[in-house]
Write a protein that holds these residues in place. Structure first.
Motif, PDB file in Angstrom:
ATOM      1  N   GLY A  28       0.664  -1.314   0.127  1.00 21.43           N
ATOM      2  CA  GLY A  28       0.144  -0.089   0.012  1.00 21.43           C
ATOM      3  C   GLY A  28       0.930   1.380   0.079  1.00 21.43           C
ATOM      4  N   TYR A  29       2.341   1.328  -0.437  1.00 24.98           N
ATOM      5  CA  TYR A  29       2.774   2.602  -0.690  1.00 24.98           C
ATOM      6  C   TYR A  29       2.229   3.387  -1.594  1.00 24.98           C
ATOM      7  CZ  TYR A  29       6.246   1.936   3.087  1.00 24.98           C
ATOM      8  OH  TYR A  29       7.025   1.979   3.941  1.00 24.98           O
ATOM      9  N   PRO A  30       2.008   4.588  -1.410  1.00 25.80           N
ATOM     10  CA  PRO A  30       1.167   5.480  -2.355  1.00 25.80           C
ATOM     11  C   PRO A  30       1.722   5.573  -3.863  1.00 25.80           C
ATOM     12  CG  PRO A  30       1.397   6.854  -0.316  1.00 25.80           C
ATOM     13  CD  PRO A  30       2.252   5.447   0.022  1.00 25.80           C
ATOM     14  N   LEU A  31       3.136   5.599  -3.958  1.00 23.42           N
ATOM     15  CA  LEU A  31       3.412   5.355  -5.254  1.00 23.42           C
ATOM     16  C   LEU A  31       3.324   4.313  -6.209  1.00 23.42           C
ATOM     17  CD1 LEU A  31       6.965   7.534  -4.936  1.00 23.42           C
ATOM     18  CD2 LEU A  31       4.745   8.296  -6.228  1.00 23.42           C
ATOM     19  N   VAL A  32       3.526   3.321  -5.145  1.00 15.56           N
ATOM     20  CA  VAL A  32       3.211   1.841  -5.740  1.00 15.56           C
ATOM     21  C   VAL A  32       1.809   1.433  -6.038  1.00 15.56           C
ATOM     22  CG1 VAL A  32       3.579  -0.633  -5.231  1.00 15.56           C
ATOM     23  CG2 VAL A  32       5.553   1.093  -4.561  1.00 15.56           C
ATOM     24  N   LEU A  33       1.071   1.967  -5.252  1.00 17.90           N
ATOM     25  CA  LEU A  33      -0.310   1.812  -5.335  1.00 17.90           C
ATOM     26  C   LEU A  33      -1.284   2.422  -6.328  1.00 17.90           C
ATOM     27  CD1 LEU A  33      -2.853   0.387  -3.845  1.00 17.90           C
ATOM     28  CD2 LEU A  33      -3.065   2.625  -2.800  1.00 17.90           C
ATOM     29  N   THR A  34      -0.744   3.475  -6.803  1.00 14.73           N
ATOM     30  CA  THR A  34      -1.353   4.180  -7.853  1.00 14.73           C
ATOM     31  C   THR A  34      -0.449   3.955  -9.246  1.00 14.73           C
ATOM     32  OG1 THR A  34       0.154   6.280  -7.271  1.00 14.73           O
ATOM     33  CG2 THR A  34      -2.051   6.002  -6.390  1.00 14.73           C
ATOM     34  N   GLN A  35       0.389   3.126  -9.321  1.00 13.01           N
ATOM     35  CA  GLN A  35       1.278   2.841 -10.447  1.00 13.01           C
ATOM     36  C   GLN A  35       0.803   1.542 -11.283  1.00 13.01           C
ATOM     37  OE1 GLN A  35       3.071   2.907 -13.593  1.00 13.01           O
ATOM     38  NE2 GLN A  35       3.885   4.594 -12.186  1.00 13.01           N
ATOM     39  N   GLU A  36       0.468   1.606 -12.582  1.00 14.44           N
ATOM     40  CA  GLU A  36      -0.051   0.605 -13.295  1.00 14.44           C
ATOM     41  C   GLU A  36       0.757  -0.364 -13.704  1.00 14.44           C
ATOM     42  OE1 GLU A  36      -3.344  -0.331 -13.139  1.00 14.44           O
ATOM     43  OE2 GLU A  36      -3.852   1.381 -11.868  1.00 14.44           O
ATOM     44  N   ASN A  37       2.147   0.134 -13.930  1.00 14.28           N
ATOM     45  CA  ASN A  37       3.174  -0.583 -14.536  1.00 14.28           C
ATOM     46  C   ASN A  37       3.762  -1.429 -13.729  1.00 14.28           C
ATOM     47  OD1 ASN A  37       5.744  -1.410 -15.836  1.00 14.28           O
ATOM     48  ND2 ASN A  37       5.604   0.312 -17.220  1.00 14.28           N
ATOM     49  N   PRO A  38       3.802  -2.927 -13.621  1.00 13.59           N
ATOM     50  CA  PRO A  38       4.471  -3.716 -12.745  1.00 13.59           C
ATOM     51  C   PRO A  38       5.952  -3.860 -12.742  1.00 13.59           C
ATOM     52  CG  PRO A  38       3.618  -5.148 -14.632  1.00 13.59           C
ATOM     53  CD  PRO A  38       3.215  -3.697 -14.863  1.00 13.59           C
ATOM     54  N   ILE A  39       6.479  -3.210 -13.767  1.00 12.47           N
ATOM     55  CA  ILE A  39       8.077  -3.152 -13.838  1.00 12.47           C
ATOM     56  C   ILE A  39       8.239  -2.069 -12.905  1.00 12.47           C
ATOM     57  CG2 ILE A  39       9.917  -2.771 -15.239  1.00 12.47           C
ATOM     58  CD1 ILE A  39       8.707  -4.156 -17.586  1.00 12.47           C
ATOM     59  N   LEU A  40       7.546  -0.825 -13.355  1.00 13.30           N
ATOM     60  CA  LEU A  40       7.866   0.468 -12.362  1.00 13.30           C
ATOM     61  C   LEU A  40       7.704   0.258 -11.197  1.00 13.30           C
ATOM     62  CD1 LEU A  40       9.157   3.216 -12.394  1.00 13.30           C
ATOM     63  CD2 LEU A  40       6.533   3.949 -13.256  1.00 13.30           C
ATOM     64  N   GLY A  70      11.776  -1.246  -4.975  1.00 11.08           N
ATOM     65  CA  GLY A  70      13.365  -1.506  -4.382  1.00 11.08           C
ATOM     66  C   GLY A  70      13.938  -0.109  -4.004  1.00 11.08           C
ATOM     67  N   GLU A  71      13.416   1.053  -4.335  1.00 10.64           N
ATOM     68  CA  GLU A  71      13.947   2.273  -3.874  1.00 10.64           C
ATOM     69  C   GLU A  71      13.512   2.464  -2.590  1.00 10.64           C
ATOM     70  OE1 GLU A  71      15.734   4.461  -5.398  1.00 10.64           O
ATOM     71  OE2 GLU A  71      16.239   3.176  -7.191  1.00 10.64           O
ATOM     72  N   ILE A  72      12.305   1.944  -2.328  1.00 14.03           N
ATOM     73  CA  ILE A  72      11.672   2.336  -0.854  1.00 14.03           C
ATOM     74  C   ILE A  72      12.714   1.406   0.146  1.00 14.03           C
ATOM     75  CG2 ILE A  72       9.682   1.853   0.747  1.00 14.03           C
ATOM     76  CD1 ILE A  72       7.975   2.457  -1.667  1.00 14.03           C
ATOM     77  N   VAL A  73      12.772   0.230  -0.226  1.00 11.51           N
ATOM     78  CA  VAL A  73      13.461  -0.823   0.477  1.00 11.51           C
ATOM     79  C   VAL A  73      14.844  -0.129   0.845  1.00 11.51           C
ATOM     80  CG1 VAL A  73      14.483  -3.005   0.576  1.00 11.51           C
ATOM     81  CG2 VAL A  73      12.366  -2.749   0.000  1.00 11.51           C
ATOM     82  N   GLY A  74      15.526   0.307  -0.262  1.00 10.23           N
ATOM     83  CA  GLY A  74      16.880   0.765  -0.009  1.00 10.23           C
ATOM     84  C   GLY A  74      16.754   1.977   0.865  1.00 10.23           C
ATOM     85  N   ALA A  75      15.832   2.679   0.787  1.00 12.48           N
ATOM     86  CA  ALA A  75      15.704   3.981   1.711  1.00 12.48           C
ATOM     87  C   ALA A  75      15.479   3.271   3.176  1.00 12.48           C
ATOM     88  CB  ALA A  75      14.348   4.600   1.411  1.00 12.48           C
ATOM     89  N   TYR A  76      14.776   2.421   3.479  1.00 17.77           N
ATOM     90  CA  TYR A  76      14.817   1.738   4.813  1.00 17.77           C
ATOM     91  C   TYR A  76      16.091   1.252   5.263  1.00 17.77           C
ATOM     92  CZ  TYR A  76       9.669   0.664   5.106  1.00 17.77           C
ATOM     93  OH  TYR A  76       8.195   0.841   5.260  1.00 17.77           O
ATOM     94  N   LEU A  77      16.574   0.587   4.179  1.00 17.76           N
ATOM     95  CA  LEU A  77      18.040   0.165   4.973  1.00 17.76           C
ATOM     96  C   LEU A  77      19.122   0.848   5.007  1.00 17.76           C
ATOM     97  CD1 LEU A  77      17.656  -3.319   2.964  1.00 17.76           C
ATOM     98  CD2 LEU A  77      16.689  -2.829   5.365  1.00 17.76           C
ATOM     99  N   TYR A  78      19.366   1.787   4.135  1.00 17.75           N
ATOM    100  CA  TYR A  78      20.415   2.573   3.876  1.00 17.75           C
ATOM    101  C   TYR A  78      20.574   3.997   4.429  1.00 17.75           C
ATOM    102  CZ  TYR A  78      21.743  -1.258   1.127  1.00 17.75           C
ATOM    103  OH  TYR A  78      22.073  -2.579   0.435  1.00 17.75           O
ATOM    104  N   ARG A  79      19.275   4.536   4.267  1.00 14.65           N
ATOM    105  CA  ARG A  79      19.221   5.825   4.972  1.00 14.65           C
ATOM    106  C   ARG A  79      19.090   6.072   6.131  1.00 14.65           C
ATOM    107  NH1 ARG A  79      16.643  10.080   0.972  1.00 14.65           N
ATOM    108  NH2 ARG A  79      17.503  11.727   2.542  1.00 14.65           N
ATOM    109  N   ASP A  80      18.035   5.244   6.841  1.00 14.58           N
ATOM    110  CA  ASP A  80      17.497   5.212   8.177  1.00 14.58           C
ATOM    111  C   ASP A  80      18.362   4.321   9.092  1.00 14.58           C
ATOM    112  OD1 ASP A  80      15.634   6.998   7.770  1.00 14.58           O
ATOM    113  OD2 ASP A  80      13.888   5.834   7.522  1.00 14.58           O
ATOM    114  N   ILE A  81      18.616   3.148   8.839  1.00 14.13           N
ATOM    115  CA  ILE A  81      19.274   2.280   9.688  1.00 14.13           C
ATOM    116  C   ILE A  81      20.636   2.183   9.658  1.00 14.13           C
ATOM    117  CG2 ILE A  81      19.612  -0.054  10.287  1.00 14.13           C
ATOM    118  CD1 ILE A  81      16.906  -0.842   9.376  1.00 14.13           C
ATOM    119  N   LEU A  82      21.383   2.528   8.318  1.00 14.27           N
ATOM    120  CA  LEU A  82      22.890   2.274   8.261  1.00 14.27           C
ATOM    121  C   LEU A  82      23.271   3.877   8.540  1.00 14.27           C
ATOM    122  CD1 LEU A  82      23.246   0.526   5.055  1.00 14.27           C
ATOM    123  CD2 LEU A  82      23.305  -0.490   7.250  1.00 14.27           C
TER     124      LEU A  82
END
Length: 378
Positions: free
Chosen positions: A161-173, A179-191
């Motif tokens: 249910g992330y806003p950008l993902v929920l409203t995007q119709e292209n599955p590749i995008l 992937g960008e959201i997961v990277g933000a979790y791991l690298y910007r906040d935790i690391l």
């Protein structure tokens, strides 16, 4: 179509002069959008400040009544976005509310452990705290309608249910955005947090948890699998909870000899993030983990529903040593409510239901499946 967030009217109703409203939540969940919507929905003179901008960050960390007053100006509502960027933000907010008691302040932050540590002590008794999660099923239903939202249930289970993902119709995008959201979790906040250096271990830990949804997690086994010490694994789990990647549910028991309580279960705040970690976005008819996706979805959506309804409940799971179990136990109003999550089944095993109800007289027990889950989600 814009999706209205249930937190907006709650925060709007609690704009109390002399209080600091603190909004926690992961990156990309919509905190900035909500803050700007709040400004647009009130008649107060308002000012929005992004604490990433150096000029504001310096003024907000000055501990100078004069400089802080210049930041506030004639605003009745001051919004400070990314407040965790400001050194000693708690002390400076205390100076602001003490010096300008008629002002209302909203501070948002993505790293809850960081922002909480800086705010909690200086602002004791002066804060109201809110948690913002990915868009809920109920919020989408309100915006898109019952039939449209229900028809997209498979998409919820796979993409979250992330806003950008929920409203995007292209599955590749959608895959790329997750992937960008997961990277933000791991690298910007935790690391960025002091002492955390092993990004690969964080990812490996989350992947192990992703395959154990609905199961008790042994910290000792995680430590062995990762080649890490138990204290380090416990610390990483705590950090992952504090930045809204996972949350823990403990076992319920008032009869310790029969019921399992030693280990906890872990769930992800978003199914899409979980699926991104294991790189599996296959449709439901090609998956072996539909039951896990269903359980994770219901656990986190119930958490959102409870917050939206101002319903305070303690949440547990229940399992006995002879393998009788109930996925979710809620305790509120002095009563126990048990819920068993089933993707296809319409009944709870008789031995399980009879033992639970006999052990806890006066409690209630029901099944949550595709036919009635919307009632469960309020």
């Amino acid at each position: 179509m814009k999706i209205n967030r249930s937190l907006l009217p709650q925060i709007k109703d609690l704009l109390i002069p002399g209080k600091v409203l603190v909004l926690y939540g992961p990156r990309q969940v919509g905190k900035t959008t909500l803050a700007k919507d709040l400004i647009d929905s009130v008649s107060l003179r308002s000012r929005f400040i992004n604490a990433d901008e150096l000029v504001y960050r310096e003024a907000l960390s000055s501990q100078s009544r004069q400089k802080l007053g210049e930041v506030l100006g004639d605003a009745e509502l001051l919004v400070i976005d990314e407040a965790q960027r400001v050194p000693n933000i708690g002390i400076n907010l205390k100076i602001l509310v003490d010096s300008f008691p008629k002002a209302v302040i909203l501070a948002t932050g993505s790293a809850s452990f960081d922002l909480a540590n800086k705010i909690s002590e200086p602002l004791t008794g002066r804060t109201l705290t809110f948690n913002m999660y990915p868009i809920s099923y109920a919020e989408t239903r309100q915006s898109f309608g019952v039939l449209e939202t229900r028809s997209q249930l498979d998409r919820w289970l796979i993409w979250g249910g992330y806003p950008l993902v929920l409203t995007q119709e292209n599955p590749i995008l959608r895959d790329k955005l997750l992937g960008e959201i997961v990277g933000a979790y791991l690298y910007r906040d935790i690391l960025e947090h002091e002492g955390v250096r092993r990004s690969d271990k964080i990812v490996d830990l989350l992947r192990l948890l992703a395959f154990q949804i609905g199961q008790e997690v042994s910290i000792a086994e995680l430590a062995t699998s990762l080649g890490m010490g138990r204290p380090t694994v416990e610390r990483y789990l705590d950090l992952l909870e504090k930045v809204f990647v996972i949350f823990r549910v403990e076992g319920f028991s008032r009869n310790l000899r029969k019921e399992v309580t030693k280990n906890s279960r872990y769930y992800f705040y978003d199914n899409g993030v979980r699926n991104s970690l294991i790189q599996n976005f296959n449709s439901l008819n090609l998956r072996q983990d539909v039951g896990q996706l269903w359980e994770n979805f219901l656990m986190v959506e119930r958490r959102k529903a409870n917050q939206a309804a101002f319903r305070s409940a303690n949440t547990y799971f229940w399992r006995t040593y002879d393998q009788k179990e109930i996925d979710c136990i809620e305790e509120h109003g002095g009563k126990l409510y048990g819920y068993e999550f089933k993707w296809g089944s319409k009944s709870i095993p008789r031995k399980t239901s009879s033992e639970f109800l006999e052990t806890y007289p006066g409690s209630e027990l029901s099944i949550v499946n595709q036919e009635n889950f919307e009632i469960f989600l309020g």
